[in-house]
Design a protein around this motif. Structure first.
Motif, PDB file in Angstrom:
ATOM      1  N   UNK A 102     -15.419 -36.169 -38.147  1.00 33.35           N
ATOM      2  CA  UNK A 102     -15.080 -36.158 -39.570  1.00 33.35           C
ATOM      3  C   UNK A 102     -14.825 -34.738 -40.068  1.00 33.35           C
ATOM      4  N   UNK A 103     -15.584 -33.786 -39.557  1.00 29.47           N
ATOM      5  CA  UNK A 103     -15.364 -32.388 -39.946  1.00 29.47           C
ATOM      6  C   UNK A 103     -13.986 -31.929 -39.492  1.00 29.47           C
ATOM      7  N   UNK A 104     -13.626 -32.266 -38.260  1.00 30.62           N
ATOM      8  CA  UNK A 104     -12.317 -31.883 -37.746  1.00 30.62           C
ATOM      9  C   UNK A 104     -11.203 -32.607 -38.487  1.00 30.62           C
ATOM     10  N   UNK A 105     -11.404 -33.889 -38.771  1.00 32.51           N
ATOM     11  CA  UNK A 105     -10.418 -34.661 -39.521  1.00 32.51           C
ATOM     12  C   UNK A 105     -10.152 -34.022 -40.886  1.00 32.51           C
ATOM     13  N   UNK A 106     -11.203 -33.659 -41.585  1.00 35.30           N
ATOM     14  CA  UNK A 106     -11.053 -33.008 -42.892  1.00 35.30           C
ATOM     15  C   UNK A 106     -10.300 -31.691 -42.756  1.00 35.30           C
ATOM     16  N   UNK A 107     -10.643 -30.901 -41.742  1.00 26.44           N
ATOM     17  CA  UNK A 107      -9.984 -29.607 -41.548  1.00 26.44           C
ATOM     18  C   UNK A 107      -8.498 -29.792 -41.261  1.00 26.44           C
ATOM     19  N   UNK A 108      -8.158 -30.789 -40.463  1.00 21.09           N
ATOM     20  CA  UNK A 108      -6.753 -31.020 -40.125  1.00 21.09           C
ATOM     21  C   UNK A 108      -5.944 -31.445 -41.347  1.00 21.09           C
ATOM     22  N   UNK A 148       1.346 -27.447 -29.615  1.00 19.70           N
ATOM     23  CA  UNK A 148       0.445 -26.309 -29.813  1.00 19.70           C
ATOM     24  C   UNK A 148      -0.509 -26.676 -30.932  1.00 19.70           C
ATOM     25  N   UNK A 149      -1.586 -25.911 -31.134  1.00 24.79           N
ATOM     26  CA  UNK A 149      -2.477 -26.211 -32.264  1.00 24.79           C
ATOM     27  C   UNK A 149      -1.738 -26.252 -33.596  1.00 24.79           C
ATOM     28  N   UNK A 150      -0.806 -25.312 -33.794  1.00 19.83           N
ATOM     29  CA  UNK A 150      -0.065 -25.267 -35.051  1.00 19.83           C
ATOM     30  C   UNK A 150       0.870 -26.465 -35.198  1.00 19.83           C
ATOM     31  N   UNK A 151       1.565 -26.830 -34.099  1.00 20.66           N
ATOM     32  CA  UNK A 151       2.464 -27.987 -34.146  1.00 20.66           C
ATOM     33  C   UNK A 151       1.668 -29.273 -34.366  1.00 20.66           C
ATOM     34  N   UNK A 152       0.506 -29.359 -33.745  1.00 20.95           N
ATOM     35  CA  UNK A 152      -0.348 -30.536 -33.904  1.00 20.95           C
ATOM     36  C   UNK A 152      -0.817 -30.652 -35.353  1.00 20.95           C
ATOM     37  N   UNK A 153      -1.235 -29.539 -35.941  1.00 20.70           N
ATOM     38  CA  UNK A 153      -1.692 -29.533 -37.332  1.00 20.70           C
ATOM     39  C   UNK A 153      -0.588 -30.008 -38.265  1.00 20.70           C
ATOM     40  N   UNK A 154       0.624 -29.492 -38.072  1.00 21.59           N
ATOM     41  CA  UNK A 154       1.734 -29.886 -38.935  1.00 21.59           C
ATOM     42  C   UNK A 154       2.091 -31.358 -38.751  1.00 21.59           C
ATOM     43  N   UNK A 155       2.095 -31.837 -37.499  1.00 15.85           N
ATOM     44  CA  UNK A 155       2.407 -33.243 -37.244  1.00 15.85           C
ATOM     45  C   UNK A 155       1.346 -34.154 -37.850  1.00 15.85           C
ATOM     46  N   UNK A 156       0.078 -33.740 -37.758  1.00 17.38           N
ATOM     47  CA  UNK A 156      -1.028 -34.511 -38.338  1.00 17.38           C
ATOM     48  C   UNK A 156      -0.825 -34.677 -39.840  1.00 17.38           C
TER      49      UNK A 156
END
Length: 248
Positions: A217-223, A129-137
């Motif tokens: 790069x914007x998405x990378x920073x946000x993650x 999920x978006x949340x699981x992906x964010x945490x794994x990142x």
């Protein structure tokens, strides 16, 4: 490059194979990695829906989606590379070999990062999920490598665009179909021809590549910087964007 191209390419291809073998040694990890790659490809499709629909940029966006961000099985292409790397270096022009070397480097780096991400998601035991992906990142970290992944992607696009300025190169690529096929390089030949034709048809890649670079790069920073709890207005905004990009 400080080492010969053949050694550099082989080193990256061996790393790709090592990653595949490692994932196969852990039941369930190959399947999780495949799900992750599909999840990331769908993110790219959402992030660049405008470019995919744009008459000028649709070809390049689809090329990136299929060849650089896709979950496709590149094992056949990699096996071709590994068997005949010295032939690649000898057969193709130096500028083309340089692009191939960067492609191999990006491939190895992406496989390593995908393995690490898949391990975190697999350990969590929940659907992606978006949340699981964010945490794994964030657990995976490796920000410098993430930034290098973006840089290599843009460099490959820029090199393909630069190659289109050499009028004799397309003819040379066409003439190499026979020798490339005889050497077992059909997958590589196809990648180069499609990439060349796609970027030539775009008639200038600066805007396309700068758009991809800026958004990635914007998405990378946000993650890296967004808390799943959304503790500030900016984090809430970034989290909403992440969910929008990664939600079905």
């Amino acid at each position: 490059m400080s080492r010969p191209h053949s050694e550099t390419i082989l080193s990256h291809l061996h790393e790709v194979e090592r990653q595949r073998e490692y994932r196969l040694s852990i039941p369930g990890l190959p399947q999780m990695t495949e799900q992750l790659k599909q999840f990331q490809q769908m993110r790219f499709r959402r992030s660049y829906a405008d470019l995919l629909a744009h008459p000028r940029y649709t070809g390049a966006a689809q090329f990136f989606l299929d060849h650089l961000y896709g979950p496709g099985d590149f094992s056949r292409r990699d096996a071709q590379f590994a068997r005949v790397v010295p032939t690649v270096v000898r057969l193709f022009p130096n500028d083309v070999v340089s692009t191939v070397a960067k492609l191999a480097e990006l491939h190895a780096l992406s496989e390593d990062l995908d393995t690490r991400m898949a391990e975190e998601l697999f350990a969590d035991g929940c659907p992606i999920s978006p949340e699981a992906y964010l945490q794994a990142w964030q657990k995976t970290g490796m920000r410098e490598q993430r930034e290098m992944q973006i840089e290599l992607t843009i460099q490959i696009g820029a090199e393909l665009e630069r190659l289109t300025r050499k009028p004799l190169l397309r003819q040379a690529l066409r003439m190499m179909r026979g020798p490339a096929g005889a050497a077992g390089l059909t997958e590589l030949q196809s990648f180069l021809e499609v990439g060349f034709d796609t970027f030539r048809a775009m008639k200038g890649a600066d805007e396309f590549l700068s758009t991809v670079d800026r958004r990635e790069r914007t998405l990378c920073d946000a993650l890296f910087e967004t808390s799943i709890l959304g503790r500030s207005a900016k984090e809430n905004s970034d989290l909403a964007q992440i969910r929008r990009y990664f939600s079905a």
